[in-house]
Design a protein around this motif. Structure first.
Motif, PDB file in Angstrom:
ATOM      1  N   ALA A  50      -4.370  -0.649   5.695  1.00  0.00           N
ATOM      2  CA  ALA A  50      -2.959  -0.250   5.611  1.00  0.00           C
ATOM      3  C   ALA A  50      -2.846   1.268   5.507  1.00  0.00           C
ATOM      4  O   ALA A  50      -1.952   1.878   6.118  1.00  0.00           O
ATOM      5  CB  ALA A  50      -2.291  -0.924   4.410  1.00  0.00           C
ATOM      6  N   ALA A  51      -3.739   1.894   4.752  1.00  0.00           N
ATOM      7  CA  ALA A  51      -3.732   3.354   4.645  1.00  0.00           C
ATOM      8  C   ALA A  51      -4.039   3.984   6.000  1.00  0.00           C
ATOM      9  O   ALA A  51      -3.413   4.970   6.408  1.00  0.00           O
ATOM     10  CB  ALA A  51      -4.740   3.818   3.593  1.00  0.00           C
TER      11      ALA A  51
ATOM     12  N   ALA B 257       2.123   4.990   0.312  1.00  0.00           N
ATOM     13  CA  ALA B 257       1.790   6.103   1.192  1.00  0.00           C
ATOM     14  C   ALA B 257       1.654   7.385   0.381  1.00  0.00           C
ATOM     15  O   ALA B 257       2.135   7.479  -0.752  1.00  0.00           O
ATOM     16  CB  ALA B 257       2.858   6.263   2.270  1.00  0.00           C
TER      17      ALA B 257
ATOM     18  N   ARG C 267       2.130   7.887  11.300  1.00  0.00           N
ATOM     19  CA  ARG C 267       2.836   9.139  11.011  1.00  0.00           C
ATOM     20  C   ARG C 267       2.320  10.287  11.869  1.00  0.00           C
ATOM     21  O   ARG C 267       3.083  11.142  12.307  1.00  0.00           O
ATOM     22  CB  ARG C 267       2.715   9.455   9.525  1.00  0.00           C
ATOM     23  CG  ARG C 267       3.544   8.492   8.674  1.00  0.00           C
ATOM     24  CD  ARG C 267       3.191   8.568   7.220  1.00  0.00           C
ATOM     25  NE  ARG C 267       3.414   9.887   6.655  1.00  0.00           N
ATOM     26  CZ  ARG C 267       3.086  10.227   5.412  1.00  0.00           C
ATOM     27  NH1 ARG C 267       2.510   9.329   4.625  1.00  0.00           N
ATOM     28  NH2 ARG C 267       3.332  11.435   4.967  1.00  0.00           N
TER      29      ARG C 267
ATOM     30  N   THR D 168       0.861  -1.177   0.000  1.00  0.00           N
ATOM     31  CA  THR D 168       0.000   0.000   0.000  1.00  0.00           C
ATOM     32  C   THR D 168       0.894   1.221   0.000  1.00  0.00           C
ATOM     33  O   THR D 168       1.635   1.453   0.956  1.00  0.00           O
ATOM     34  CB  THR D 168      -0.935   0.025   1.222  1.00  0.00           C
ATOM     35  OG1 THR D 168      -1.770  -1.142   1.197  1.00  0.00           O
ATOM     36  CG2 THR D 168      -1.810   1.261   1.205  1.00  0.00           C
TER      37      THR D 168
ATOM     38  N   GLN E 241      -0.952   3.703   8.164  1.00  0.00           N
ATOM     39  CA  GLN E 241       0.081   4.666   7.766  1.00  0.00           C
ATOM     40  C   GLN E 241      -0.197   6.046   8.351  1.00  0.00           C
ATOM     41  O   GLN E 241       0.691   6.688   8.927  1.00  0.00           O
ATOM     42  CB  GLN E 241       0.153   4.753   6.241  1.00  0.00           C
ATOM     43  CG  GLN E 241       0.756   3.544   5.564  1.00  0.00           C
ATOM     44  CD  GLN E 241       0.604   3.591   4.051  1.00  0.00           C
ATOM     45  OE1 GLN E 241      -0.086   4.454   3.506  1.00  0.00           O
ATOM     46  NE2 GLN E 241       1.248   2.668   3.357  1.00  0.00           N
TER      47      GLN E 241
END
Length: 321
Positions: A289-290, A21, A297, A19, A293
């Motif tokens: 997964a997004a 980023a 972060r 996935t 992320q």
């Protein structure tokens, strides 16, 4: 030779889930929507709108830079070219940029609403629809078809419908009930699309929900980001909307388009639409997964985001046409 009972496992590199980023700002600030009636009202309508937006844009910039942090706020503007085709990019974009500049604002990104339906060959709206996971209300018996079949999504249990059987006693009326009601319900049933023959038209709230997911950096197709900005460096703009990318970066020095949080400054007539957007986002199973992320972060920057997607979006609604 001793058999350890282990065996090597070989996998194709391309078979590993991936996935990609996307870069993220702190805040994606929407400076407005433009529909045909706004355009027909002339530059004065835009001038008055941007004058209302300016104080809130300044506040968003100041909050993002609190504590000496480097502020990363990007601005965006959405034009309706989905429900009605009016004017042209050649006429409209310079006017938008000029009226924003008159108020001391810069439009970093310009989006076409049709790009929330299909962008760069990807059926974005269909893919978001496939990720809808309805929240069943208590006592739901499964007699009503799911939203993916009916095109309607509710935030709770609807009133019972249908005709009573002949000679049967009349069923007492039951009110609808919001799933997460606080004592009293605010029930909403949202139309996601309508169809004429084989043509499906997505509703304004559903496209606005896709728009929010894009701004939050949560849209993926086969692991790749979709509805991503393309730089536009030509001082001229095309005569036809189809010749303009779905999302263009007008400001070369802009912060990233997507962000941890979004804020939209809009006339109060958008209240019902944005209520519907929150109902939809509460029932979207975004790419895990997004989500991971963005969460990782944001924590690393000391700017953790709420777990619920709908809680990452905010609005300023002002009285106006």
């Amino acid at each position: 030779m001793t058999d350890t009972g282990t065996a090597a496992v070989f996998r194709e590199t391309t078979a590993q889930p991936r996935t990609a980023a996307v870069p993220l700002a702190q805040v994606s600030l929407e400076l407005g929507h433009l529909y045909m009636e706004d355009f027909e009202a002339g530059p004065d309508r835009l001038r008055a709108h941007f004058a209302q937006v300016k104080p809130w844009a300044d506040a968003a910039q100041a909050l993002a830079g609190a504590g000496g942090r480097r502020a990363r706020v990007s601005t965006c503007f959405l034009v309706d070219d989905y429900f009605t085709r009016f004017s042209s990019p050649a006429e409209l974009v310079p006017m938008l940029v000029e009226e924003a500049a008159r108020a001391g604002l810069v439009i970093d990104y310009l989006a076409r609403e049709s790009g929330c339906a299909v962008a760069d060959g990807v059926a974005v709206a269909e893919e978001v629809q496939a990720r809808l996971v309805e929240s069943p209300a208590p006592g739901t018996d499964g007699s009503r078809p799911p939203a993916v079949q009916t095109g309607w999504l509710a935030n709770g249990e609807r009133s019972p419908g249908g005709l009573a059987e002949a000679m049967a006693g009349a069923e007492p009326w039951q009110p609808p009930a919001e799933t997460a009601a606080r004592r009293h319900s605010v029930f909403l049933d949202v139309e996601l699309w309508d169809e004429r023959g084989e043509h499906r038209t997505w509703s304004c709230p559903f496209l606005a929900a896709v728009w929010q997911l894009a701004r939050l950096g949560l849209l993926r197709h086969a692991g790749d980001p979709v509805l991503q900005p393309l730089a536009w460096q030509d001082p001229r703009f095309p005569r036809d909307w189809d010749d303009l990318p779905p999302l263009v970066r007008l400001n070369p020095s802009a912060a990233p388009f997507s962000a941890y949080r979004t804020c939209s400054v809009l006339p109060s007539r958008f209240l019902s639409v944005e209520h519907a957007v929150r109902v939809i986002l509460d029932q979207v199973d975004a790419d895990p997964a997004a989500l991971a992320q963005v969460a990782g972060r944001s924590r690393g920057e000391g700017l953790p985001v709420p777990e619920e997607i709908a809680d990452r979006i905010s609005y300023v609604l002002y009285p106006g046409p």
